[in-house]
Design an enzyme around this catalytic site. Structure first.
Site, PDB file in Angstrom:
ATOM      1  N   MET A   1      42.625  32.406  35.344  1.00 56.22           N
ATOM      2  CA  MET A   1      43.267  31.991  35.503  1.00 56.22           C
ATOM      3  C   MET A   1      42.625  32.891  36.152  1.00 56.22           C
ATOM      4  O   MET A   1      42.445  33.247  34.702  1.00 56.22           O
ATOM      5  CB  MET A   1      43.450  30.493  35.106  1.00 56.22           C
ATOM      6  CG  MET A   1      42.862  29.106  34.762  1.00 56.22           C
ATOM      7  SD  MET A   1      42.964  29.233  33.824  1.00 56.22           S
ATOM      8  CE  MET A   1      43.530  28.431  32.934  1.00 56.22           C
TER       9      MET A   1
ATOM     10  N   LEU B   1      44.066  32.125  29.148  1.00 56.28           N
ATOM     11  CA  LEU B   1      43.623  31.712  29.884  1.00 56.28           C
ATOM     12  C   LEU B   1      41.981  32.575  30.213  1.00 56.28           C
ATOM     13  O   LEU B   1      42.324  33.678  30.762  1.00 56.28           O
ATOM     14  CB  LEU B   1      44.516  32.319  31.642  1.00 56.28           C
ATOM     15  CG  LEU B   1      45.639  30.954  31.460  1.00 56.28           C
ATOM     16  CD1 LEU B   1      46.973  31.326  32.987  1.00 56.28           C
ATOM     17  CD2 LEU B   1      45.236  30.077  32.279  1.00 56.28           C
ATOM     18  N   ASP B   2      41.421  31.953  30.964  1.00 56.62           N
ATOM     19  CA  ASP B   2      39.899  32.478  30.955  1.00 56.62           C
ATOM     20  C   ASP B   2      39.984  33.190  32.193  1.00 56.62           C
ATOM     21  O   ASP B   2      41.194  33.075  33.320  1.00 56.62           O
ATOM     22  CB  ASP B   2      39.174  32.000  31.527  1.00 56.62           C
ATOM     23  CG  ASP B   2      38.480  30.515  30.410  1.00 56.62           C
ATOM     24  OD1 ASP B   2      38.665  31.163  29.127  1.00 56.62           O
ATOM     25  OD2 ASP B   2      38.002  29.574  30.469  1.00 56.62           O
ATOM     26  N   PRO B   3      39.441  34.298  32.548  1.00 56.79           N
ATOM     27  CA  PRO B   3      39.240  35.287  33.948  1.00 56.79           C
ATOM     28  C   PRO B   3      38.960  34.125  35.320  1.00 56.79           C
ATOM     29  O   PRO B   3      40.213  34.709  36.255  1.00 56.79           O
ATOM     30  CB  PRO B   3      38.397  36.089  33.864  1.00 56.79           C
ATOM     31  CG  PRO B   3      38.124  36.500  32.106  1.00 56.79           C
ATOM     32  CD  PRO B   3      38.972  34.950  31.701  1.00 56.79           C
TER      33      PRO B   3
ATOM     34  N   ALA C   1      40.509  31.493  35.819  1.00 60.82           N
ATOM     35  CA  ALA C   1      41.753  30.762  35.797  1.00 60.82           C
ATOM     36  C   ALA C   1      42.708  31.556  36.623  1.00 60.82           C
ATOM     37  O   ALA C   1      43.360  32.620  35.955  1.00 60.82           O
ATOM     38  CB  ALA C   1      42.287  29.579  34.297  1.00 60.82           C
TER      39      ALA C   1
END
Length: 325
Positions: A1, A60-62, A64
């Site tokens: 994130m 966390l995804d980039p 997100a």
């Protein structure tokens, strides 16, 4: 994130900082900004803390933002018990088109977004969200970090492979709308229906997959455009710090404090602290009925270790070094 901290939380953080100068072990709560990978945050914290011993309790995804729980020093041993903790998120789901990645970074699967999207009723949305609540079988996004024959699914997708993942059981405790659906248009004049949602779920639940499945249920497609993690187990974004904030030792949550939020606590005598540190079993019939692991704390407030029960005795699962208190 970006952290939202009210007055009392700020005061608590300052108090901890005053007590924590020089500490080399603890739990660090970071508010990850968009565009950073979880590994980027770990690498930055290693430089700030001047130690290689830093890990995190869930990627966390980039795209997100939000709460990333880090362990520093021997407190990395606590991360194992946080990986499986429930998570809480806020997110924005855009209805009208599915994408190759189930989020805004992918390509549209249908070149013509569904212009009937604003006609979807609130009742239909509520019904579809309700069907995705509870114990469900969820197919993870094909660009997840799940390994397929030893290789990450997202890496296979990027190399051009068609990746099909199997459904797995997850629990969505809460999937609810925050406010009313919003009609948005983009530069091309395309109309979208955006839903701001809150999700509380078990570990292993993919919010992107919820967005995809909601769009499918409504027969108009859907994908995720924003995601923010606000809670991991007992730890909340309100207590998190910016990733580049200095003074890592002063921002660490003490191991005993962190363990006390996760487990039942037993207070040891000084002699029991020494014995447990040396691997000896303790006779503690008073602990019967507590659910292990149990955080064992010395009279000085140091986390000696995590213990499990065998009959009326307690034995160490993990010990924590005294020189990192």
């Amino acid at each position: 994130m970006t952290a939202s901290t009210d007055g009392p939380a700020e005061t608590g953080a300052t108090d901890r900082a005053g007590r924590g100068a020089g500490r080399t072990s603890g739990i660090l709560l970071v508010d990850k900004p968009g565009g950073w990978t979880s590994h980027d945050v770990v690498a930055k914290t290693r430089r700030l803390a001047e130690t290689r011993k830093v890990g995190h309790a869930g990627t966390l995804d980039p795209m997100a933002t939000g709460l990333l729980v880090l362990g520093v020093g021997s407190s990395t041993r606590l991360l194992t018990y946080l990986v499986g903790a429930d998570k809480e998120y806020t997110a924005t789901i855009r209805l009208g088109a599915a994408t190759t990645t189930d989020d805004a970074e992918g390509e549209f699967l249908d070149p013509e977004p569904d212009q009937g999207t604003p006609l979807v009723t609130r009742d239909a949305i509520d019904e579809a969200m309700h069907a995705l609540t509870g114990q469900i079988e969820q197919v993870p996004s094909s660009v997840s970090a799940i390994k397929v024959d030893g290789k990450r699914a997202y890496a296979r997708v990027r190399s051009g492979e068609d990746v099909q993942l199997h459904a797995r059981p997850v629990t969505v405790h809460t999937f609810e709308l925050l406010g009313e659906p919003r009609i948005e248009d983009d530069e091309s004049g395309t109309l979208w229906l955006d839903l701001d949602v809150r999700v509380v779920c078990s570990s292993g639940t993919y919010i992107r997959a919820l967005a995809r499945d909601l769009g499918r249920a409504l027969q108009i497609g859907g994908h995720l455009t924003a995601l923010r993690r606000i809670r991991v187990g007992p730890f909340h974004i309100d207590d998190a710090h910016e990733v580049e904030a200095p003074d890592v030792p002063g921002r660490l949550i003490e191991p005993a404090d962190a363990a006390g939020r996760l487990f039942p606590v037993v207070q040891l005598t000084e002699s029991e602290s020494i014995d447990l540190g040396h691997g000896k079993r303790l006779s503690r019939p008073d602990l019967a009925g507590l659910t292990p692991p149990i955080a064992a704390v010395s009279p000085s407030g140091r986390l000696v270790g995590l213990v499990q029960l065998r009959g009326e005795s307690a034995r160490s699962l993990i010990n924590f070094p005294e020189d990192e208190s």
